[in-house]
Motif scaffolding. Structure first.
Motif, mmCIF file in Angstrom:
data_model
loop_
_atom_site.group_PDB
_atom_site.id
_atom_site.type_symbol
_atom_site.label_atom_id
_atom_site.label_comp_id
_atom_site.label_asym_id
_atom_site.label_seq_id
_atom_site.Cartn_x
_atom_site.Cartn_y
_atom_site.Cartn_z
ATOM 1 N N LEU A 1 -14.883 -6.748 60.311
ATOM 2 C CA LEU A 1 -15.630 -8.001 60.274
ATOM 3 C C LEU A 1 -14.822 -9.193 59.771
ATOM 4 O O LEU A 1 -15.120 -10.336 60.128
ATOM 5 C CB LEU A 1 -16.880 -7.834 59.403
ATOM 6 N N VAL A 2 -13.815 -8.935 58.952
ATOM 7 C CA VAL A 2 -13.103 -10.044 58.308
ATOM 8 C C VAL A 2 -11.658 -10.158 58.804
ATOM 9 O O VAL A 2 -11.216 -11.232 59.219
ATOM 10 C CB VAL A 2 -13.131 -9.882 56.770
ATOM 11 N N VAL A 3 -10.929 -9.037 58.770
ATOM 12 C CA VAL A 3 -9.489 -9.099 59.028
ATOM 13 C C VAL A 3 -9.175 -9.198 60.515
ATOM 14 O O VAL A 3 -8.450 -10.098 60.956
ATOM 15 C CB VAL A 3 -8.789 -7.872 58.395
ATOM 16 N N LEU A 4 -9.709 -8.269 61.314
ATOM 17 C CA LEU A 4 -9.352 -8.234 62.735
ATOM 18 C C LEU A 4 -9.726 -9.513 63.488
ATOM 19 O O LEU A 4 -8.929 -9.984 64.316
ATOM 20 C CB LEU A 4 -9.982 -7.028 63.409
ATOM 21 N N PRO A 5 -10.927 -10.109 63.261
ATOM 22 C CA PRO A 5 -11.202 -11.360 63.974
ATOM 23 C C PRO A 5 -10.170 -12.456 63.712
ATOM 24 O O PRO A 5 -9.885 -13.264 64.599
ATOM 25 C CB PRO A 5 -12.583 -11.765 63.443
ATOM 26 N N GLN B 1 -1.069 -8.471 58.559
ATOM 27 C CA GLN B 1 -0.415 -9.092 57.406
ATOM 28 C C GLN B 1 -0.496 -10.604 57.429
ATOM 29 O O GLN B 1 -0.280 -11.247 56.395
ATOM 30 C CB GLN B 1 1.046 -8.649 57.340
ATOM 31 N N SER B 2 -0.808 -11.201 58.585
ATOM 32 C CA SER B 2 -0.932 -12.657 58.649
ATOM 33 C C SER B 2 -2.213 -13.164 58.005
ATOM 34 O O SER B 2 -2.337 -14.353 57.702
ATOM 35 C CB SER B 2 -0.891 -13.119 60.109
ATOM 36 N N VAL B 3 -3.182 -12.263 57.790
ATOM 37 C CA VAL B 3 -4.435 -12.648 57.135
ATOM 38 C C VAL B 3 -4.199 -12.735 55.631
ATOM 39 O O VAL B 3 -3.654 -11.808 55.026
ATOM 40 C CB VAL B 3 -5.549 -11.637 57.454
ATOM 41 N N ALA B 4 -4.586 -13.818 55.044
ATOM 42 C CA ALA B 4 -4.343 -14.053 53.619
ATOM 43 C C ALA B 4 -5.019 -12.988 52.751
ATOM 44 O O ALA B 4 -6.100 -12.478 53.088
ATOM 45 C CB ALA B 4 -4.841 -15.431 53.222
ATOM 46 N N LYS B 5 -4.380 -12.648 51.654
ATOM 47 C CA LYS B 5 -4.939 -11.631 50.754
ATOM 48 C C LYS B 5 -6.274 -12.061 50.177
ATOM 49 O O LYS B 5 -7.105 -11.217 49.834
ATOM 50 C CB LYS B 5 -3.960 -11.358 49.617
ATOM 51 N N GLY B 6 -6.471 -13.357 50.085
ATOM 52 C CA GLY B 6 -7.749 -13.836 49.570
ATOM 53 C C GLY B 6 -8.921 -13.417 50.428
ATOM 54 O O GLY B 6 -10.040 -13.233 49.918
ATOM 55 N N ALA C 1 -12.049 -11.452 48.969
ATOM 56 C CA ALA C 1 -13.400 -11.993 49.117
ATOM 57 C C ALA C 1 -14.341 -10.959 49.739
ATOM 58 O O ALA C 1 -15.501 -10.827 49.338
ATOM 59 C CB ALA C 1 -13.357 -13.254 49.973
ATOM 60 N N ALA C 2 -13.829 -10.218 50.741
ATOM 61 C CA ALA C 2 -14.652 -9.192 51.380
ATOM 62 C C ALA C 2 -15.012 -8.086 50.387
ATOM 63 O O ALA C 2 -16.153 -7.612 50.361
ATOM 64 C CB ALA C 2 -13.910 -8.612 52.590
ATOM 65 N N ARG C 3 -14.040 -7.675 49.566
ATOM 66 C CA ARG C 3 -14.325 -6.642 48.565
ATOM 67 C C ARG C 3 -15.322 -7.152 47.525
ATOM 68 O O ARG C 3 -16.179 -6.389 47.051
ATOM 69 C CB ARG C 3 -13.031 -6.208 47.888
ATOM 70 N N ALA C 4 -15.192 -8.431 47.183
ATOM 71 C CA ALA C 4 -16.120 -9.005 46.204
ATOM 72 C C ALA C 4 -17.545 -9.028 46.732
ATOM 73 O O ALA C 4 -18.512 -8.955 45.957
ATOM 74 C CB ALA C 4 -15.673 -10.421 45.833
ATOM 75 N N MET C 5 -17.691 -9.104 48.052
ATOM 76 C CA MET C 5 -19.027 -9.083 48.661
ATOM 77 C C MET C 5 -19.559 -7.667 48.834
ATOM 78 O O MET C 5 -20.685 -7.468 49.291
ATOM 79 C CB MET C 5 -18.989 -9.775 50.026
ATOM 80 N N GLY C 6 -18.751 -6.651 48.463
ATOM 81 C CA GLY C 6 -19.208 -5.266 48.526
ATOM 82 C C GLY C 6 -18.918 -4.567 49.833
ATOM 83 O O GLY C 6 -19.439 -3.469 50.071
#
Length: 393
Positions: free
Chosen positions: A309-313, A286-291, A295-300
């Motif tokens: 690749l995006v949230v856990l790191p 939850q500390s990772v911003a919703k943006g 952005a990850a969904r927008a990249m497919g």
């Protein structure tokens, strides 16, 4: 006269120098601690000598003369107290290691499910966390032990949840591989291969960032892990015969028998720590911003790739520090094993001090062991935290 005045001024400046004063204060603090420790030790030795109580660690070489119900290394009552304490240390390490692994796996799953869009599932995970976090661990140890001993069926009707694994009121039975020096050699080769693979992956990642050229990493990582392990296996040729447990007429036969005390302690420690891990994972995600998600969904990217690749790191920098405290608490809470009769370090040390009368030495031993384990876990987690931390360019 002028020379003397100049030396006095230089000395005053040296004394008031911040760096010199910092070093001086540390030296004085160390000297003070050593002096107090020496005074207490001398006073204790004098008092014990007056009462004709033996001191020192010479008792470690004497015959122990007591049995240990669960020993993961070879032990006989004719062995020394030192060997008995080593059995207690190994027992503590065994249950703590697997407890940390199970707590991490269960807690991560529960933490992710706490964020599920399904309200019923979310509520169930919340109930799981609150039930385990708000009841003392000791009570749960008694509960799990009572369930195993009084509720589970006997050996003839043992539960078989997975192939080769049986659970009864006699404990847990799992496949056993007779350990030898050859197996240790293969394990060392595997560890070296993993270290080399991490180094190779890091080097290739830096080159990709510098050059912008994408290159498959997994073949090199797989080769770095597999080649040393395979070479060690071919050279050492360890025995790979597995002893599988089976249901006998009156009791279980074969396999590795894990006593009800070990099973109850492992379940209690793992589930209790998993509740804390679940909240740590949930807060980290939850500390990772919703943006970042958008952005990850927008990249497919699909949900799994987004998480990996995006949230856990980004979440790891929040997750790792409190996870260290959770692991430390789990290792120290393993000392509650004495309440249900599992022969960990504390229980073996208590038996030793009762037989030898040398309580101070026995207590000092398990205090130093727990201190060493805590420092080792902290060092490893700090190293891992430094590796996964997001570095500014």
């Amino acid at each position: 006269m002028k020379t003397s005045s100049a030396e006095s001024v230089s000395l005053v400046r040296l004394i008031y120098d911040v760096r010199v004063r910092a070093i001086l204060y540390q030296i004085l603090a160390v000297v003070g601690v050593v002096a107090i420790g020496w005074y207490l030790f001398s006073n204790m030795s004098d008092k014990l000598a007056r009462q004709s109580i033996a001191t020192g660690f010479g008792f470690l070489s004497r015959e122990a003369g007591f049995t240990i119900s669960q020993a993961f290394i070879e032990y006989r009552p004719s062995d020394t107290y030192g060997r008995a304490l080593l059995v207690g240390i190994v027992n503590t390490l065994w249950v703590s290691f697997f407890g940390c692994i199970l707590a991490t796996l269960i807690g991560t799953i529960v933490g992710i499910l706490r964020l599920s869009s399904n309200p019923l599932l979310r509520l169930l995970m919340l109930a799981y966390v609150e039930a385990l976090r708000n009841v003392p661990l000791l009570l749960y140890l008694f509960l799990w032990y009572a369930i195993i001993v009084a509720v589970l069926p006997g050996a003839r009707d043992a539960l078989n949840p997975l192939p080769g694994i049986y659970l009864s009121n006699g404990g847990l039975y799992v496949p056993n591989l007779a350990w030898s020096g050859a197996h240790a050699g293969v394990l060392v080769a595997l560890a070296l291969g993993i270290a080399a693979a991490m180094r190779i992956a890091g080097t290739m990642r830096r080159r990709r960032i510098e050059t912008g050229r994408e290159r498959a990493v997994w073949p090199f990582v797989l080769a770095a892990i597999a080649l040393p392990t395979l070479l060690a296996f071919l050279v050492l040729r360890p025995d790979t015969t597995i002893d599988w447990p089976s249901v006998g007429r009156f009791r279980m036969a074969g396999g590795l028998h894990l006593t009800p005390e070990f099973t109850a302690l492992l379940v209690g420690l793992s589930l209790s720590a998993s509740a804390a891990v679940a909240e740590i994972v949930r807060s980290g995600i939850q500390s990772v911003a919703k943006g970042q998600w958008e952005a990850a969904r927008a990249m497919g990217l699909h949900e799994g790739a987004t998480m990996r690749l995006v949230v856990l790191p980004q979440a790891l920098r929040v997750i790792v520090p409190p996870m260290t405290s959770t692991y430390l608490s789990l290792v120290k809470n393993s000392s509650l094993a004495i309440a249900i009769g599992y022969p960990d370090l504390v229980m073996v040390a208590n038996t030793t001090m009762n037989q030898t009368g040398q309580a101070i030495e026995a207590i000092a031993i398990f205090m130093m062991v727990y201190l060493g384990l805590s420092l080792a876990i902290s060092a490893f987690m700090n190293w891992y935290n430094a590796r996964v931390a997001i570095k500014e360019r």
